[in-house]
Design a protein around this motif. Structure first.
Motif, mmCIF file in Angstrom:
data_model
loop_
_atom_site.group_PDB
_atom_site.id
_atom_site.type_symbol
_atom_site.label_atom_id
_atom_site.label_comp_id
_atom_site.label_asym_id
_atom_site.label_seq_id
_atom_site.Cartn_x
_atom_site.Cartn_y
_atom_site.Cartn_z
ATOM 1 N N THR A 143 37.857 30.573 40.714
ATOM 2 C CA THR A 143 37.657 31.327 39.624
ATOM 3 C C THR A 143 38.643 30.818 38.401
ATOM 4 O OG1 THR A 143 37.046 33.389 40.705
ATOM 5 C CG2 THR A 143 37.773 33.731 38.617
ATOM 6 N N SER A 182 35.587 37.541 35.705
ATOM 7 C CA SER A 182 35.616 38.094 37.304
ATOM 8 C C SER A 182 34.793 38.987 37.470
ATOM 9 C CB SER A 182 37.065 38.449 37.530
ATOM 10 O OG SER A 182 37.366 39.752 36.936
ATOM 11 N N GLY A 235 40.892 37.877 38.347
ATOM 12 C CA GLY A 235 41.147 38.397 37.128
ATOM 13 C C GLY A 235 42.237 39.175 36.857
ATOM 14 N N CYS A 284 47.199 32.315 41.432
ATOM 15 C CA CYS A 284 45.971 32.043 42.086
ATOM 16 C C CYS A 284 45.970 30.897 43.072
ATOM 17 C CB CYS A 284 44.864 31.967 41.173
ATOM 18 S SG CYS A 284 44.502 33.657 40.145
ATOM 19 N N PRO A 294 37.428 36.833 43.085
ATOM 20 C CA PRO A 294 37.368 36.697 41.566
ATOM 21 C C PRO A 294 38.076 38.055 40.723
ATOM 22 C CG PRO A 294 35.328 35.981 42.560
ATOM 23 C CD PRO A 294 36.176 36.711 43.580
ATOM 24 N N LYS A 339 39.306 38.489 32.978
ATOM 25 C CA LYS A 339 38.806 39.459 33.600
ATOM 26 C C LYS A 339 37.234 39.911 33.591
ATOM 27 C CE LYS A 339 41.533 43.171 34.027
ATOM 28 N NZ LYS A 339 42.121 44.382 33.484
ATOM 29 N N GLU A 396 31.449 37.177 38.804
ATOM 30 C CA GLU A 396 31.405 36.905 39.879
ATOM 31 C C GLU A 396 31.607 37.881 40.899
ATOM 32 O OE1 GLU A 396 31.445 33.715 40.951
ATOM 33 O OE2 GLU A 396 31.696 32.692 39.145
ATOM 34 N N SER A 397 32.230 38.961 40.699
ATOM 35 C CA SER A 397 32.131 40.104 41.701
ATOM 36 C C SER A 397 31.021 41.054 41.539
ATOM 37 C CB SER A 397 33.258 41.149 40.882
ATOM 38 O OG SER A 397 34.678 40.501 41.354
#
Length: 413
Positions: free
Chosen positions: A31, A258, A161, A172, A157, A255, A261-262
């Motif tokens: 990410t 993310s 975020g 990260c 992710p 964010k 992706e989430s």
């Protein structure tokens, strides 16, 4: 609980827990890399390039990796790949900590990780049979492994975020480096009793040909692998464009990216939990067909969603379809391939899955540049449905031909 029955095997339990931590770190880094590249360059094409170099080794090296792994101790290979991966993660973390934002350097390290993964993923998949004591629990272990991967796809992710917006990219990358520690500890705690590897009388190139002959001679295996290759080339790379959806279409931040992706990861978990509770004997081909249709339709609806919550819902639905599609094919191969060909069969699965995605990522980046991200995702969904229809028709023709051969043989008798 029945859904966790394969965790009764000590070695698989250790593997599961160690990988759970590591994969969260991996998704945090993925990410962060995507966001960093797009933040520095504003280039959809470079997003495609990064995905390309990290996965193209799977296309070029997977068949060789399968033959190599069949000839050597799989446990030792997995230890080696994890150590080298940790070194690679450390190098990338050091680059970011020193604020050395060198795009060619990031691309080069992504290529190194891709080469490692060509061996590591094939090795891990083929070793799973040895980790699970009760072989009837193998489909459950495959589904739980997918659940673990997709939980990491949510947590990684989502955590990235928060970290990206609060602390920046550095944490990260450092987090991914440290996440390899529990993996190495869990591997060292395993008590693996592997069959003794008999020295092969043939060259590795001859065994490569044997693997190809086996796959191409089995129409069920080869048709599923072709379906997976088409999906990996033209459908799955749609997620390369999610930073653009998040930043430009929905005017969001790291964010927001993310969340996309989430959402896909949440759908994948729901799908994986369903796969994990299935009893033996389920028709994996029918599950794959249904999942492929869900996947294609969700992308068509995602492509022109105008409200963020609706887009996230269809992103979640795409995770359901993609996870069930790949897991069903993986389970079929691992449960139907003959033992002496398992690693080579799995290597072709990795080749069709991860190997085709990088080419698709480049095509997706180029198409998005030419006709926009929404139309590109719409096209991906349309191709997914068309490929499924072709697969079903081809399978019916094959089934009809087999019935005619049987009938013809009975009449002659």
């Amino acid at each position: 609980m029945d859904v966790f029955r394969s965790l009764k095997s000590r070695n698989f339990r250790l593997f599961f827990y160690g990988q759970s931590v590591s994969l969260i770190g991996t998704w945090m880094q993925k990410t962060a890399v995507c966001w960093l590249i797009y933040r520095l360059t504003d280039s959809a094409l470079l997003l495609g390039v990064v995905s390309f170099v990290s996965l193209i080794p799977s296309l070029l090296l997977s068949p060789y990796a399968g033959s190599y792994i069949d000839r050597h101790n799989r446990y030792r290979i997995m230890m080696a790949t994890q150590v080298i991966s940790m070194i690679q993660a450390g190098a990338l973390a050091g680059m970011i900590l020193l604020r050395f934002y060198n795009i060619p350097g990031i691309i080069a390290l992504s290529l190194v990780q891709g080469i490692i993964n060509a061996f590591d993923v094939t090795c891990r998949q083929s070793l799973m049979v040895e980790m699970v004591e009760n072989k009837e629990d193998l489909p459950n272990a495959i589904a739980l492994n997918s659940t673990m991967s997709n939980f990491a796809r949510i947590a990684g992710p989502a955590l990235a975020g928060i970290v990206l917006s609060t602390f920046g990219e550095d944490i990260c990358f450092v987090g991914n480096f440290l996440s390899y520690v529990p993996v190495l500890i869990s591997l060292l705690m395993m008590k693996m009793t592997l069959p003794e590897i008999q020295p092969s009388e043939h060259s590795i190139w001859k065994e490569l040909k044997e693997g190809w002959d086996y796959i191409s001679g089995d129409k069920d295996l080869s048709s599923l692998l072709l379906m997976l290759a088409a999906s990996s080339l033209l459908v799955m790379p749609f997620n390369t464009l999610m930073p653009i959806f998040a930043k430009d279409i929905f005017h969001g931040t790291a964010k927001t990216f993310s969340w996309f992706e989430s959402a896909a990861g949440l759908g994948s978990i729901l799908s994986a939990v369903y796969m994990a509770q299935l009893k033996g004997g389920k028709d994996m081909v029918k599950i794959m067909i249904t999942a492929s249709l869900i996947f294609g339709l969700s992308l068509i609806l995602l492509s022109y969603s105008g409200w963020l919550p609706v887009a996230l819902f269809f992103m979640m639905l795409s995770g359901v379809g993609m996870m069930a599609q790949t897991s069903a094919i993986n389970t079929y191969i691992q449960t139907h391939a003959v033992p002496q060909m398992r690693a080579r069969a799995i290597s072709y699965y990795i080749m069709a899955y991860q190997g085709m995605i990088p080419i698709g990522s480049l095509l997706t980046g180029l198409m998005s540049h030419l006709m926009g991200p929404r139309l590109t995702v719409f096209f991906a969904g349309l191709v997914g449905i068309a490929a499924t229809v072709v697969f079903v028709q081809q399978r019916r023709r094959l089934s009809a031909g087999q019935k005619e051969e049987i009938l013809s043989g009975q009449l002659k008798a």
